[in-house]
Design an enzyme around this catalytic site. Structure first.
Site, PDB file in Angstrom:
ATOM      1  N   HIS A  12      24.409 -19.948  18.489  1.00  0.00           N
ATOM      2  CA  HIS A  12      25.616 -19.696  19.373  1.00  0.00           C
ATOM      3  C   HIS A  12      25.464 -18.352  20.109  1.00  0.00           C
ATOM      4  CE1 HIS A  12      26.950 -18.194  15.313  1.00  0.00           C
ATOM      5  NE2 HIS A  12      27.596 -17.334  16.111  1.00  0.00           N
ATOM      6  N   CYS A  57      28.070 -29.168   9.512  1.00  0.00           N
ATOM      7  CA  CYS A  57      28.100 -28.010  10.603  1.00  0.00           C
ATOM      8  C   CYS A  57      29.115 -28.037  11.515  1.00  0.00           C
ATOM      9  CB  CYS A  57      26.575 -27.918  11.331  1.00  0.00           C
ATOM     10  SG  CYS A  57      26.688 -26.886  12.752  1.00  0.00           S
ATOM     11  N   ASN A  88      23.872 -13.259  17.214  1.00  0.00           N
ATOM     12  CA  ASN A  88      23.647 -12.852  15.873  1.00  0.00           C
ATOM     13  C   ASN A  88      22.708 -14.051  15.098  1.00  0.00           C
ATOM     14  OD1 ASN A  88      25.478 -10.860  16.074  1.00  0.00           O
ATOM     15  ND2 ASN A  88      27.221 -12.069  15.537  1.00  0.00           N
TER      16      ASN A  88
HETATM   17  P1  AMP Z   1      28.450 -15.298  14.223  1.00  0.00           P
HETATM   18  O1  AMP Z   1      28.984 -14.203  12.967  1.00  0.00           O
HETATM   19  O2  AMP Z   1      27.924 -14.699  15.174  1.00  0.00           O
HETATM   20  O3  AMP Z   1      27.913 -16.234  13.401  1.00  0.00           O
HETATM   21  O4  AMP Z   1      29.952 -15.737  14.710  1.00  0.00           O
HETATM   22  C1  AMP Z   1      30.550 -16.902  14.547  1.00  0.00           C
HETATM   23  C2  AMP Z   1      31.785 -17.067  15.262  1.00  0.00           C
HETATM   24  O5  AMP Z   1      32.431 -18.396  15.225  1.00  0.00           O
HETATM   25  C3  AMP Z   1      33.105 -15.973  14.823  1.00  0.00           C
HETATM   26  O6  AMP Z   1      33.204 -15.287  15.908  1.00  0.00           O
HETATM   27  C4  AMP Z   1      34.208 -17.169  14.520  1.00  0.00           C
HETATM   28  O7  AMP Z   1      35.323 -16.702  14.781  1.00  0.00           O
HETATM   29  C5  AMP Z   1      33.624 -18.066  15.444  1.00  0.00           C
HETATM   30  N1  AMP Z   1      34.263 -19.609  14.747  1.00  0.00           N
HETATM   31  C6  AMP Z   1      34.222 -20.072  13.566  1.00  0.00           C
HETATM   32  N2  AMP Z   1      34.576 -21.283  13.417  1.00  0.00           N
HETATM   33  C7  AMP Z   1      35.275 -21.469  14.789  1.00  0.00           C
HETATM   34  C8  AMP Z   1      35.836 -22.687  15.376  1.00  0.00           C
HETATM   35  N3  AMP Z   1      36.256 -23.758  14.564  1.00  0.00           N
HETATM   36  N4  AMP Z   1      36.094 -22.694  16.506  1.00  0.00           N
HETATM   37  C9  AMP Z   1      35.969 -21.738  17.385  1.00  0.00           C
HETATM   38  N5  AMP Z   1      35.062 -20.590  16.904  1.00  0.00           N
HETATM   39  C10 AMP Z   1      34.925 -20.677  15.516  1.00  0.00           C
HETATM   40 ZN    ZN Z   2      25.253 -27.586  14.177  1.00  0.00          ZN
END
Ligand code: AMP
Ligand code: ZN
Length: 124
Positions: free
Chosen positions: A109, A4, A96
């Site tokens: 998140h 994860c 989301n």
């Molecule tokens: P969601 O579509 O709500 O699952 O959004 C996931 C978010 O996580 C996206 O806006 C990505 O740009 C962000 N994300 C993915 N990997 C990372 C990371 N390593 N560090 C910071 N943000 C991330």
């Molecule tokens: Zn996790």
């Protein structure tokens, strides 16, 4: 939780631009920001989705939500009042949830978006 990406950020196995941390909650900048300010607030304990939450998660969910206005203040996106009853500034919070909710990372998140518009893909 193995594999994860957000648990790896919690464990400092991969870097992130962390803006807040306590025993239960972590906040960091989104790696691909859709707005001038784009933060993610997560519980440190792995929970895949909001759909997996119940009353036992109320405390950490409350902490996540209550952190949003604090971070908004620190990042210059809080609502301000000009004294004439007019507000400016402000931010959007978004969780989301699942495939139909557009979730891509399966560690709960909350997005916090703010700053000068337009923002990418977020409507009004
Ligand atoms: P969601 O579509 O709500 O699952 O959004 C996931 C978010 O996580 C996206 O806006 C990505 O740009 C962000 N994300 C993915 N990997 C990372 C990371 N390593 N560090 C910071 N943000 C991330
Ligand atoms: Zn996790």
């Amino acid at each position: 939780m193995d594999n994860c990406i957000f648990c790896k950020i919690v464990d400092k196995q991969i870097p992130a631009n962390i803006v807040y941390e306590d025993d239960e909650v972590l906040a960091f900048k989104d790696i691909n920001p859709a707005a001038p300010v784009h933060l993610l607030i997560i519980p440190k304990q792995h929970v895949a989705t909001l759909s997996d939450c119940s009353a036992e998660h109320a405390t950490v969910l409350g902490k996540m939500l209550a952190l949003a206005p604090q971070l908004a203040q620190e990042h210059g996106i809080a609502v301000t009042n000009n004294g004439n009853g007019e507000r400016s500034g402000g931010f959007k919070t978004l969780i989301n949830t699942g495939p139909d909710g557009g979730q891509e990372v399966y560690h709960l998140h909350m997005h916090v978006y703010g700053g000068k518009r337009p923002w990418r893909g977020l409507g009004t």
